[in-house]
Design a protein around this motif. Structure first.
Motif, PDB file in Angstrom:
ATOM      1  N   LEU A 181      -5.451  -9.003  10.688  1.00  0.00           N
ATOM      2  CA  LEU A 181      -6.403  -9.694   9.465  1.00  0.00           C
ATOM      3  C   LEU A 181      -6.915  -8.600   9.157  1.00  0.00           C
ATOM      4  O   LEU A 181      -7.115  -8.151   7.516  1.00  0.00           O
ATOM      5  N   VAL A 182      -7.724  -7.658   9.907  1.00  0.00           N
ATOM      6  CA  VAL A 182      -8.019  -6.442   9.321  1.00  0.00           C
ATOM      7  C   VAL A 182      -7.474  -5.589   8.364  1.00  0.00           C
ATOM      8  O   VAL A 182      -7.459  -4.910   7.470  1.00  0.00           O
ATOM      9  N   ILE A 183      -5.733  -4.682   8.498  1.00  0.00           N
ATOM     10  CA  ILE A 183      -5.209  -4.525   8.146  1.00  0.00           C
ATOM     11  C   ILE A 183      -5.101  -5.486   6.970  1.00  0.00           C
ATOM     12  O   ILE A 183      -4.475  -4.403   5.949  1.00  0.00           O
ATOM     13  N   PHE A 184      -4.556  -6.669   6.551  1.00  0.00           N
ATOM     14  CA  PHE A 184      -4.473  -7.482   5.106  1.00  0.00           C
ATOM     15  C   PHE A 184      -5.319  -7.309   4.812  1.00  0.00           C
ATOM     16  O   PHE A 184      -5.756  -6.805   3.693  1.00  0.00           O
ATOM     17  N   GLY A 185      -6.607  -7.309   4.685  1.00  0.00           N
ATOM     18  CA  GLY A 185      -7.823  -7.310   4.036  1.00  0.00           C
ATOM     19  C   GLY A 185      -7.707  -5.933   3.393  1.00  0.00           C
ATOM     20  O   GLY A 185      -8.192  -6.264   2.312  1.00  0.00           O
ATOM     21  N   VAL A 186      -8.363  -4.809   4.260  1.00  0.00           N
ATOM     22  CA  VAL A 186      -7.643  -3.189   3.610  1.00  0.00           C
ATOM     23  C   VAL A 186      -6.712  -3.185   2.868  1.00  0.00           C
ATOM     24  O   VAL A 186      -7.428  -1.874   2.301  1.00  0.00           O
ATOM     25  N   ALA A 187      -6.044  -3.232   3.342  1.00  0.00           N
ATOM     26  CA  ALA A 187      -4.251  -2.854   2.704  1.00  0.00           C
ATOM     27  C   ALA A 187      -4.452  -3.869   1.027  1.00  0.00           C
ATOM     28  O   ALA A 187      -4.758  -3.053   0.170  1.00  0.00           O
ATOM     29  N   LEU A 188      -4.401  -5.097   1.012  1.00  0.00           N
ATOM     30  CA  LEU A 188      -5.089  -5.535   0.183  1.00  0.00           C
ATOM     31  C   LEU A 188      -6.268  -5.427  -1.270  1.00  0.00           C
ATOM     32  O   LEU A 188      -5.880  -5.379  -2.232  1.00  0.00           O
ATOM     33  N   LEU A 192       0.848  -1.126  -0.004  1.00  0.00           N
ATOM     34  CA  LEU A 192      -0.072  -0.123   0.096  1.00  0.00           C
ATOM     35  C   LEU A 192       0.695   2.001  -0.488  1.00  0.00           C
ATOM     36  O   LEU A 192       0.746   2.389  -0.663  1.00  0.00           O
ATOM     37  N   VAL A 193       2.127   1.311   0.648  1.00  0.00           N
ATOM     38  CA  VAL A 193       2.602   2.148   1.039  1.00  0.00           C
ATOM     39  C   VAL A 193       3.864   2.385  -0.506  1.00  0.00           C
ATOM     40  O   VAL A 193       4.260   3.688  -0.833  1.00  0.00           O
ATOM     41  N   ALA A 194       3.978   1.667  -1.014  1.00  0.00           N
ATOM     42  CA  ALA A 194       4.721   1.827  -2.080  1.00  0.00           C
ATOM     43  C   ALA A 194       3.671   1.548  -3.257  1.00  0.00           C
ATOM     44  O   ALA A 194       4.132   2.768  -4.904  1.00  0.00           O
TER      45      ALA A 194
END
Length: 292
Positions: free
Chosen positions: A148-155, A22-24
């Motif tokens: 899990l929220v971090i991964f789901g939202v970022a993806l 997400l940052v990249a």
């Protein structure tokens, strides 16, 4: 190690890699489209993290509410910074190489300015809060809910942005500018509007990444710089100007770091990242996912 342990290790790497991607993507968008190597990119991730922490601890606002707000605020700030700083540089630079060098210097100035502003506003202490910290079990693997929220939202955001660039008229204009700036302008693409918009979107994505990180990690005013460096490594892996490559490169780097730290030492994290960075530069300087 059991199969479940392997799966947990790889899944943990993918979770971290989602933030990297997400940052990249935001940084790659700025460089690929405008040739702005924004070395201060990670500082806006830090601002997103602190805004989310402050709003949650002071007013009890959910981080889920703050994520779109952080995106909008930092996107607006990014557009303002582009108009005030980088547009002027582009107008006065005699060529692209000079503009890149000057924009790099401006990025360093912004990095220290934002860091010191955060130190004045919030101090240098570690900050944090608990949110969705309960453990959950998924297919025999245990994670905290916030990761899990971090991964789901970022993806979801990363895939959504890749789809936007691929299937929308705006995305076609962005890709055209990345491939041939002169040709894109000749067919009527308005760079005066598109450049600040996309610069702002890049900072907005960084702000959302910071909001996500604040849910599970302690934050400091100096937290942004390592993420800028990691984003540069991810962009090198995926290829400059390739948004889909940034997504793949971020996930790959997250897994490589997780496996490397497990079998060596967590203190070697940056050594592993730089080792991958140097190897890719020597073997595939255009990126692992480029066609050249």
């Amino acid at each position: 190690m059991s199969l479940v342990s392997w799966a947990e290790l790889i899944a943990g790497g993918l979770i971290t890699g989602g933030i990297y991607a997400l940052v990249a993507i935001g940084l790659n968008l700025q460089y690929g489209l405008m040739r702005i190597m924004n070395i201060s990119h990670g500082e806006f991730l830090m601002l997103g993290a602190f805004l989310t922490w402050w709003a949650h601890t002071a007013f009890g606002i959910s981080p889920f509410v703050l994520m779109p707000l952080a995106f909008v605020l930092l996107a607006a700030l990014g557009m303002l910074i582009h108009v005030l700083c980088f547009r002027r540089l582009a107008a006065r630079a005699p060529n692209v190489d000079v503009f890149e060098a000057r924009s790099l210097m401006v990025g360093f100035g912004l990095m220290f300015a934002v860091q010191n502003a955060a130190l004045i506003a919030w101090g240098g202490d570690l900050r944090g809060y608990e949110y969705l910290a309960q453990p959950v079990e998924v297919a025999g693997m245990r994670f905290t809910e916030n990761k899990l929220v971090i991964f789901g939202v970022a993806l979801a955001l990363s895939l959504g942005f890749v789809a936007l660039l691929k299937f929308t008229l705006l995305g076609k204009a962005v890709r055209a500018l990345m491939q041939s700036p002169t040709g894109a302008q000749l067919v009527g693409i308005n760079t005066r509007r598109l450049h600040p918009l996309m610069f702002g979107v890049g900072l907005g994505l960084s702000g959302v990444a910071g909001a996500l990180l604040s849910m599970t990690y302690e934050i400091t005013p100096s937290m942004g710089e390592p993420y800028t460096v990691t984003a540069l490594i991810v962009i090198t892996l995926g290829g400059f100007g390739s948004i889909a490559g940034s997504l793949a490169g971020g996930l790959l780097l997250g897994v490589v770091e997780a496996l490397g730290m497990h079998f060596s030492s967590p203190s070697l994290k940056m050594l592993l990242s730089y080792g991958v960075f140097i190897a890719v530069l020597l073997w595939r300087p255009n990126g692992l996912f480029s066609r050249k």
